[in-house]
Write a protein that holds these residues in place. Structure first.
Motif, PDB file in Angstrom:
ATOM      1  N   SER A 356       0.859  -1.194   0.000  1.00 56.92           N
ATOM      2  CA  SER A 356       0.000   0.000   0.000  1.00 56.92           C
ATOM      3  C   SER A 356       0.890   1.239   0.000  1.00 56.92           C
ATOM      4  CB  SER A 356      -0.855   0.026   1.268  1.00 56.92           C
ATOM      5  OG  SER A 356       0.010   0.186   2.388  1.00 56.92           O
ATOM      6  N   LEU A 357       0.253   2.399  -0.230  1.00 52.61           N
ATOM      7  CA  LEU A 357       1.027   3.645  -0.211  1.00 52.61           C
ATOM      8  C   LEU A 357       1.577   3.897   1.189  1.00 52.61           C
ATOM      9  CD1 LEU A 357       2.100   6.118  -1.630  1.00 52.61           C
ATOM     10  CD2 LEU A 357      -0.080   7.242  -1.272  1.00 52.61           C
ATOM     11  N   ASP A 358       0.780   3.547   2.212  1.00 52.53           N
ATOM     12  CA  ASP A 358       1.265   3.704   3.598  1.00 52.53           C
ATOM     13  C   ASP A 358       2.567   2.930   3.797  1.00 52.53           C
ATOM     14  OD1 ASP A 358      -0.616   5.409   4.718  1.00 52.53           O
ATOM     15  OD2 ASP A 358      -2.065   3.782   4.923  1.00 52.53           O
ATOM     16  N   ASP A 359       2.564   1.698   3.296  1.00 55.91           N
ATOM     17  CA  ASP A 359       3.769   0.844   3.392  1.00 55.91           C
ATOM     18  C   ASP A 359       4.963   1.510   2.730  1.00 55.91           C
ATOM     19  OD1 ASP A 359       2.889  -1.379   4.610  1.00 55.91           O
ATOM     20  OD2 ASP A 359       3.158  -2.736   2.879  1.00 55.91           O
ATOM     21  N   ALA A 360       4.727   1.977   1.499  1.00 50.73           N
ATOM     22  CA  ALA A 360       5.826   2.567   0.711  1.00 50.73           C
ATOM     23  C   ALA A 360       6.366   3.815   1.399  1.00 50.73           C
ATOM     24  CB  ALA A 360       5.340   2.899  -0.699  1.00 50.73           C
ATOM     25  N   LEU A 361       5.448   4.682   1.870  1.00 44.94           N
ATOM     26  CA  LEU A 361       5.893   5.924   2.516  1.00 44.94           C
ATOM     27  C   LEU A 361       6.635   5.621   3.810  1.00 44.94           C
ATOM     28  CD1 LEU A 361       2.805   8.224   1.861  1.00 44.94           C
ATOM     29  CD2 LEU A 361       5.109   8.476   0.907  1.00 44.94           C
ATOM     30  N   ASP A 362       6.153   4.613   4.521  1.00 44.78           N
ATOM     31  CA  ASP A 362       6.804   4.218   5.768  1.00 44.78           C
ATOM     32  C   ASP A 362       8.235   3.745   5.485  1.00 44.78           C
ATOM     33  OD1 ASP A 362       6.574   3.653   8.616  1.00 44.78           O
ATOM     34  OD2 ASP A 362       6.862   1.557   7.995  1.00 44.78           O
ATOM     35  N   TYR A 363       8.383   2.951   4.410  1.00 45.75           N
ATOM     36  CA  TYR A 363       9.714   2.435   4.035  1.00 45.75           C
ATOM     37  C   TYR A 363      10.670   3.595   3.741  1.00 45.75           C
ATOM     38  CZ  TYR A 363      13.221  -0.558   1.806  1.00 45.75           C
ATOM     39  OH  TYR A 363      14.387  -1.215   1.507  1.00 45.75           O
ATOM     40  N   VAL A 364      10.168   4.570   2.979  1.00 51.75           N
ATOM     41  CA  VAL A 364      11.025   5.709   2.584  1.00 51.75           C
ATOM     42  C   VAL A 364      11.358   6.567   3.809  1.00 51.75           C
ATOM     43  CG1 VAL A 364      11.092   7.834   1.208  1.00 51.75           C
ATOM     44  CG2 VAL A 364      10.155   5.735   0.214  1.00 51.75           C
TER      45      VAL A 364
END
Ligand code: NAD
Length: 468
Positions: A356-364
């Motif tokens: 999800s976008l939440d996942d991606a933003l969290d990773y970054v």
């Protein structure tokens, strides 16, 4: 006095003799710089290619010469406006006095540049520094010696040594260079060396602009058009064989789409470069140590369970002889792999599942702030979330790297990917002192505030408090 220090002192004296050059002088400098780069385009194509082992001539024109010509045209058009005294508002309590901002050249500035786009990354800061009216010393990378000699020759033909000086040599020269008491130092290179340069500059309180590297993420949303996305990422990743500071370092995308994306990337790379060995359009890795480092990243990933897909079926020995590496997409990655920890700077593309976008933003967000970030998709809401919730030097939406060649927006990193910016007006401001000037009026109320303080002062203070 060392040779470098003596050039520095000569430039200092020349600057002091003409501390605020007019537009006619700066325009002439920019014009002759543009003409010289154009006249020597083939010399630069050849020397850069010799230094790399092979560097596509088209890439040198596209990513170096044309970027410079764009920078010069933009500077010629806009610098007179940037040089002008700028209006500034004046708060009510200080009127009828008035404010203004007077841009001034800084003096003698230094530029330290890397090998990956050796011409662009030496000359783009030079354009900004000359437009802002400075004397300039440049230290290009020791990895591109033939190019550096050519740059010295070409700039030596159009500038005197007290205007622009190119210092060639190895790391010892770079160290001495960074210890000179410049009025500003712009460094482009790795984060590690950037730290050393910032420390050397701090001894002289020399302000620095650091244009560094890092791992630039690419987030692919479900709403993205996959064929276009694949073509654009492959193009941006394989330019200069991935040896680009803003190349997409790794991809974040939903796991269900990873396999088809990886296969499509390989197919796309094979369409762009049917063969890699012997292909003049495909750039070599700059040096043996960098080639070994990239092979090491692949080995480490494979040993830790990654799946590798490599474009084409060129002879491995021949590829090694030419220091060429075809696009290699790395899936089944884990955070302990070196390829997921250090900047790749080569044609290897790891993919990280992110549902999800939440996942991606969290990773970054959990990682060091990158130089660039890319987002592919059609969903505007998500695009805005990416822009608002991630911090990176710059962003291209639905493509990679294009933001770097826009002269109308600043280019620079943030945190470990750099500090400060240049290109266009940002570059002019970087190499200028923006001097704030307040001009007092004949009718200043200031005398009401002179001591000895008494009832009149109190009245004045009350009045000022009301209008503030
Ligand atoms: P590097 O840091 O090894 O070298 C850059 C320059 O620093 C060279 O001119 C070198 O001579 C000089 N240098 C080396 N040691 C020094 C020292 N001790 N003191 C002073 N100067 C020293 O970088 P590189 O390998 O040439 O370039 C690759 C790196 O640059 C990557 O990390 C890449 O991301 C980054 N980069 C950033 C940008 C950007 O615009 N932000 C552009 C291109 C490359």
């Amino acid at each position: 006095m060392s040779d470098l220090n003596s050039v520095f002192q000569t430039q200092k004296r020349a600057f002091d003799a003409m501390p605020n050059s007019d537009w006619a002088y700066r325009k002439a400098n920019l014009k002759k710089l543009g003409a010289a780069i154009k006249a020597h385009e083939e010399d630069f194509q050849r020397t850069i290619s010799e230094d790399f082992g092979n560097r596509s001539y088209v890439e040198t024109t596209l990513a170096e010469v044309m970027v410079i010509q764009g920078g010069i045209s933009h500077a010629l058009k806009h610098t007179p406006k940037w040089m002008h005294t700028r209006k500034a508002p004046t708060a009510m309590q200080f009127k009828p006095g008035s404010n203004k901002i007077v841009p001034q050249p800084l003096g003698v500035v230094g530029i330290i540049s890397p090998w990956n786009y050796p011409l662009q990354l030496a000359v783009m800061p030079l354009i900004a520094a000359l437009g802002a009216g400075n004397r300039v010393m440049i230290k290009p990378s020791e990895y591109t010696p033939k190019f550096s000699d050519m740059l010295k020759k070409v700039l030596g033909e159009i500038f005197s040594d007290d205007e622009v000086h190119v210092a060639v040599g190895g790391v010892e020269v770079a160290q001495e260079f960074s210890s000179l008491p410049f009025d500003h130092l712009l460094f482009t290179g790795s984060t590690n060396v950037g730290r050393i340069v910032a420390q050397a500059a701090a001894k002289n309180l020399t302000p620095v602009t650091l244009e560094l590297g890092g791992k630039s993420p690419t987030i692919i949303d479900e709403s993205a058009d996959m064929a276009t996305t694949v073509a654009r990422i492959a193009n941006g990743k394989l330019l200069n064989a991935g040896q680009t500071c803003v190349a997409p370092d790794y991809v974040l995308m939903p796991s269900s789409k990873i396999d088809s994306f990886a296969d499509a990337m390989i197919k796309q790379a094979e369409t762009f470069y049917p063969e890699v060995a012997g292909n003049e359009q495909y750039t070599s890795i700059i040096a043996d140590n960098h080639y070994a480092r990239l092979q090491g990243l692949l080995e480490d990933a494979e040993n830790k369970g990654a799946t590798l897909r490599t474009a084409g079926d060129d002879d491995k020995q021949q590829l090694a002889k030419e220091r060429r590496i075809p696009l290699t997409v790395v899936t089944d990655t884990t955070p302990d792999m070196k390829i997921m920890q250090e900047e790749i700077f080569g044609p290897l593309l790891p993919v990280v599942p992110s549902e999800s976008l939440d996942d991606a933003l969290d990773y970054v967000q959990k990682r060091e702030r990158p130089l660039a970030l890319y987002w592919f998709g059609k969903n505007k809401k998500k695009e805005n979330r990416v822009l608002n919730e991630s911090i990176s030097g710059g962003v291209s939406v639905n493509d990679v790297a294009w933001h770097v060649i826009q002269e109308d927006i600043p280019f620079g990193g943030v945190g470990p990917s750099g500090m400060g910016a240049y290109h266009g007006e940002a570059g002019f401001n970087t190499f200028s002192h923006l001097k704030g000037v307040f001009t007092q009026s004949r009718f200043s109320q200031g005398k009401m505030l002179h001591p000895p303080y008494g009832p009149k002062t109190e009245k004045m203070l009350n009045l000022m408090k009301k209008i503030m």
